[in-house]
Design a protein around this motif. Structure first.
Motif, PDB file in Angstrom:
ATOM      1  N   ASP A   1      -4.068  10.839  31.384  1.00 18.76           N
ATOM      2  CA  ASP A   1      -5.051  11.549  31.829  1.00 18.76           C
ATOM      3  C   ASP A   1      -4.841  11.688  33.392  1.00 18.76           C
ATOM      4  OD1 ASP A   1      -7.468  12.918  32.445  1.00 18.76           O
ATOM      5  OD2 ASP A   1      -8.758  11.304  31.744  1.00 18.76           O
ATOM      6  N   ASP A   2      -5.504  12.520  34.265  1.00 18.79           N
ATOM      7  CA  ASP A   2      -5.276  12.609  35.663  1.00 18.79           C
ATOM      8  C   ASP A   2      -5.584  11.588  36.616  1.00 18.79           C
ATOM      9  OD1 ASP A   2      -7.934  13.442  35.079  1.00 18.79           O
ATOM     10  OD2 ASP A   2      -8.037  15.378  35.845  1.00 18.79           O
ATOM     11  N   ILE A   3      -7.059  11.460  36.108  1.00 21.30           N
ATOM     12  CA  ILE A   3      -7.913  10.236  37.364  1.00 21.30           C
ATOM     13  C   ILE A   3      -8.533   9.133  36.417  1.00 21.30           C
ATOM     14  CG2 ILE A   3      -9.372   9.618  38.944  1.00 21.30           C
ATOM     15  CD1 ILE A   3      -8.664  12.162  40.348  1.00 21.30           C
ATOM     16  N   LEU A   4      -8.303   7.921  36.571  1.00 18.25           N
ATOM     17  CA  LEU A   4      -9.316   6.864  36.043  1.00 18.25           C
ATOM     18  C   LEU A   4     -10.347   6.739  37.090  1.00 18.25           C
ATOM     19  CD1 LEU A   4     -10.027   4.847  34.182  1.00 18.25           C
ATOM     20  CD2 LEU A   4      -8.260   3.372  34.743  1.00 18.25           C
ATOM     21  N   GLU A   5     -11.348   7.106  37.039  1.00 18.40           N
ATOM     22  CA  GLU A   5     -12.683   6.775  37.790  1.00 18.40           C
ATOM     23  C   GLU A   5     -13.537   5.819  37.492  1.00 18.40           C
ATOM     24  OE1 GLU A   5     -13.837   9.963  40.988  1.00 18.40           O
ATOM     25  OE2 GLU A   5     -15.683   9.879  39.512  1.00 18.40           O
ATOM     26  N   SER A   6     -14.793   6.172  36.894  1.00 14.92           N
ATOM     27  CA  SER A   6     -15.673   5.246  36.551  1.00 14.92           C
ATOM     28  C   SER A   6     -14.940   4.408  35.118  1.00 14.92           C
ATOM     29  CB  SER A   6     -17.189   5.911  35.672  1.00 14.92           C
ATOM     30  OG  SER A   6     -16.669   6.877  34.792  1.00 14.92           O
ATOM     31  N   GLY A   7     -14.021   5.168  34.440  1.00 12.05           N
ATOM     32  CA  GLY A   7     -13.485   4.548  33.314  1.00 12.05           C
ATOM     33  C   GLY A   7     -14.114   5.130  32.098  1.00 12.05           C
ATOM     34  N   LYS A   8     -15.221   5.670  32.159  1.00 13.30           N
ATOM     35  CA  LYS A   8     -16.130   6.058  30.832  1.00 13.30           C
ATOM     36  C   LYS A   8     -15.444   7.098  29.885  1.00 13.30           C
ATOM     37  CE  LYS A   8     -20.665   5.915  33.161  1.00 13.30           C
ATOM     38  NZ  LYS A   8     -21.805   6.636  33.824  1.00 13.30           N
ATOM     39  N   THR A   9     -14.641   8.040  30.395  1.00 16.08           N
ATOM     40  CA  THR A   9     -13.885   9.036  29.572  1.00 16.08           C
ATOM     41  C   THR A   9     -12.751   8.306  28.744  1.00 16.08           C
ATOM     42  OG1 THR A   9     -14.067  10.707  31.488  1.00 16.08           O
ATOM     43  CG2 THR A   9     -12.491  11.297  29.735  1.00 16.08           C
TER      44      THR A   9
ATOM     45  N   ALA B   1      -6.044   1.081  33.424  1.00 14.96           N
ATOM     46  CA  ALA B   1      -4.683   1.641  32.945  1.00 14.96           C
ATOM     47  C   ALA B   1      -3.711   0.885  32.929  1.00 14.96           C
ATOM     48  CB  ALA B   1      -4.325   2.766  33.724  1.00 14.96           C
ATOM     49  N   ASP B   2      -2.659   1.017  31.951  1.00 16.10           N
ATOM     50  CA  ASP B   2      -1.401   0.284  31.708  1.00 16.10           C
ATOM     51  C   ASP B   2      -0.593   0.808  32.509  1.00 16.10           C
ATOM     52  OD1 ASP B   2      -1.814  -1.275  28.756  1.00 16.10           O
ATOM     53  OD2 ASP B   2      -2.912   0.586  28.830  1.00 16.10           O
ATOM     54  N   TYR B   3      -0.631   2.097  32.991  1.00 14.90           N
ATOM     55  CA  TYR B   3       0.609   2.716  33.943  1.00 14.90           C
ATOM     56  C   TYR B   3      -0.331   3.692  34.923  1.00 14.90           C
ATOM     57  CZ  TYR B   3       3.092   1.728  29.855  1.00 14.90           C
ATOM     58  OH  TYR B   3       3.602   0.884  28.597  1.00 14.90           O
ATOM     59  N   VAL B   4      -0.053   3.425  36.078  1.00 16.84           N
ATOM     60  CA  VAL B   4      -0.884   4.140  37.346  1.00 16.84           C
ATOM     61  C   VAL B   4       0.368   4.744  38.052  1.00 16.84           C
ATOM     62  CG1 VAL B   4      -2.237   3.928  39.149  1.00 16.84           C
ATOM     63  CG2 VAL B   4      -2.912   2.554  37.305  1.00 16.84           C
TER      64      VAL B   4
ATOM     65  N   TYR C   1     -14.135   5.600  26.242  1.00 18.56           N
ATOM     66  CA  TYR C   1     -14.756   6.372  25.064  1.00 18.56           C
ATOM     67  C   TYR C   1     -13.412   6.812  24.137  1.00 18.56           C
ATOM     68  CZ  TYR C   1     -16.622   9.808  22.394  1.00 18.56           C
ATOM     69  OH  TYR C   1     -17.235  10.863  21.291  1.00 18.56           O
ATOM     70  N   THR C   2     -12.668   7.525  25.099  1.00 16.11           N
ATOM     71  CA  THR C   2     -11.175   7.838  23.944  1.00 16.11           C
ATOM     72  C   THR C   2     -10.534   6.870  23.249  1.00 16.11           C
ATOM     73  OG1 THR C   2     -11.535   9.640  25.843  1.00 16.11           O
ATOM     74  CG2 THR C   2      -9.526  10.010  24.250  1.00 16.11           C
ATOM     75  N   ARG C   3     -10.240   5.765  24.268  1.00 13.49           N
ATOM     76  CA  ARG C   3      -9.590   4.698  23.682  1.00 13.49           C
ATOM     77  C   ARG C   3     -10.169   4.026  22.405  1.00 13.49           C
ATOM     78  NH1 ARG C   3      -6.054   0.147  26.967  1.00 13.49           N
ATOM     79  NH2 ARG C   3      -8.163  -0.780  27.462  1.00 13.49           N
ATOM     80  N   GLU C   4     -11.645   3.602  22.672  1.00 11.31           N
ATOM     81  CA  GLU C   4     -12.275   3.196  21.500  1.00 11.31           C
ATOM     82  C   GLU C   4     -12.352   4.187  20.212  1.00 11.31           C
ATOM     83  OE1 GLU C   4     -14.183   0.529  21.022  1.00 11.31           O
ATOM     84  OE2 GLU C   4     -12.762  -0.001  22.850  1.00 11.31           O
ATOM     85  N   LEU C   5     -11.948   5.534  20.323  1.00  6.02           N
ATOM     86  CA  LEU C   5     -12.185   6.342  19.330  1.00  6.02           C
ATOM     87  C   LEU C   5     -10.791   6.452  18.440  1.00  6.02           C
ATOM     88  CD1 LEU C   5     -13.613   8.926  18.153  1.00  6.02           C
ATOM     89  CD2 LEU C   5     -12.471  10.407  19.793  1.00  6.02           C
ATOM     90  N   MET C   6      -9.547   6.126  19.490  1.00  3.27           N
ATOM     91  CA  MET C   6      -8.491   6.002  18.731  1.00  3.27           C
ATOM     92  C   MET C   6      -8.180   4.493  18.056  1.00  3.27           C
ATOM     93  SD  MET C   6      -7.187   8.911  19.209  1.00  3.27           S
ATOM     94  CE  MET C   6      -7.967  10.117  20.131  1.00  3.27           C
ATOM     95  N   MET C   7      -8.515   3.540  18.782  1.00  2.00           N
ATOM     96  CA  MET C   7      -8.771   2.307  17.925  1.00  2.00           C
ATOM     97  C   MET C   7      -9.552   2.143  16.610  1.00  2.00           C
ATOM     98  SD  MET C   7      -6.327   0.781  19.637  1.00  2.00           S
ATOM     99  CE  MET C   7      -6.487  -0.768  18.914  1.00  2.00           C
TER     100      MET C   7
ATOM    101  N   CYS D   1      -3.269   1.624  21.894  1.00  2.00           N
ATOM    102  CA  CYS D   1      -3.704   2.700  22.643  1.00  2.00           C
ATOM    103  C   CYS D   1      -3.602   2.133  24.165  1.00  2.00           C
ATOM    104  CB  CYS D   1      -5.041   3.038  22.401  1.00  2.00           C
ATOM    105  SG  CYS D   1      -5.690   4.578  23.161  1.00  2.00           S
ATOM    106  N   SER D   2      -2.466   2.457  24.813  1.00  2.00           N
ATOM    107  CA  SER D   2      -2.362   2.357  26.066  1.00  2.00           C
ATOM    108  C   SER D   2      -2.756   3.680  26.876  1.00  2.00           C
ATOM    109  CB  SER D   2      -0.749   2.185  26.437  1.00  2.00           C
ATOM    110  OG  SER D   2      -0.222   1.326  25.517  1.00  2.00           O
ATOM    111  N   ILE D   3      -2.858   3.529  28.276  1.00  4.95           N
ATOM    112  CA  ILE D   3      -3.265   4.765  29.014  1.00  4.95           C
ATOM    113  C   ILE D   3      -2.327   4.678  30.477  1.00  4.95           C
ATOM    114  CG2 ILE D   3      -5.123   4.975  30.775  1.00  4.95           C
ATOM    115  CD1 ILE D   3      -6.933   3.621  28.626  1.00  4.95           C
TER     116      ILE D   3
END
Ligand code: IMP
Ligand code: MG
Length: 180
Positions: free
Chosen positions: A102-110, A144-147, A113-119, A126-128
């Motif tokens: 993803d472009d930006i990790l801000e609140s972390g909500k997006t 995030a795992d990679y920033v 949610y997406t990681r939970e969905l994949m798990m 599921c890394s980020i």
């Protein structure tokens, strides 16, 4: 300072700085023993970062599968609120190592949610990877795992990111000066 659409844009992360950082991130990713890696680009904002990062991944010898998920996280204006899947991936994630880009990790909500969905669909992991981290804005436990870069608390545009659908085409990340 470059001017685009009649607005001055302060360059925060130049195209060359981003390219260098992408290669470093790709090497970090290659250092982990992911098997059957499935990269999922979180649209729209990540499309340029994902395109560059997966090519940097190729340069360091990785051959991921690539998918896209279209997530909307905006309430109104520039604050993120409700998270919705607007278009889902076509692929099976069960048993696979997934890397969300993803472009930006801000609140972390997006991304939570997406990681939970994949798990919940049975992903093995599921890394980020995010280009920018606005840590000061976090409202979840997520990291995030990679920033790519720590981002100041300003609204940024370019390199895929927009304000009111403008400026995605910029090859750098910047801040629009004055009223947008
Ligand atoms: P959050 O982590 O759920 O709060 O949402 C992060 C998402 O909000 C990112 O994926 C972007 O799409 C968007 N976003 C957050 N900050 C900015 C910004 O400064 N410029 C453009 N989009 C942003
Ligand atoms: Mg986004």
């Amino acid at each position: 300072m470059p001017a685009v659409r009649g607005k001055d844009i302060e360059v925060l992360f130049s195209a060359s700085a981003i390219a260098r950082r992408n290669l470093e991130l790709a090497k970090e990713i290659a250092g982990r023993d992911y098997t059957d890696l499935l990269v999922i680009s979180v649209l729209k904002g990540s499309f340029i970062f994902a395109a560059d990062l997966i090519r940097a991944m190729h340069d360091v010898g990785l051959s991921p599968e690539v998918e896209f998920i279209f997530i909307s996280s905006y309430g109104s204006g520039t604050t993120s609120g409700q998270v919705r899947v607007l278009r889902d991936i076509d692929n099976e994630v069960k048993g696979r190592d997934v890397l969300l880009i993803d472009d930006i990790l801000e609140s972390g909500k997006t991304l939570s949610y997406t990681r939970e969905l994949m798990m919940s669909r049975g992903a093995k992991s599921c890394s980020i990877a995010v280009l920018l981290d606005k840590r000061m804005r976090r409202q979840t436990e997520l990291n995030a795992d990679y920033v790519g870069f720590d981002c100041p608390d300003s609204f940024v545009v370019g390199y895929g990111m927009d304000v009111a659908h403008a400026f995605r085409e910029l090859p750098f990340v910047g801040i629009v000066k004055g009223d947008v």
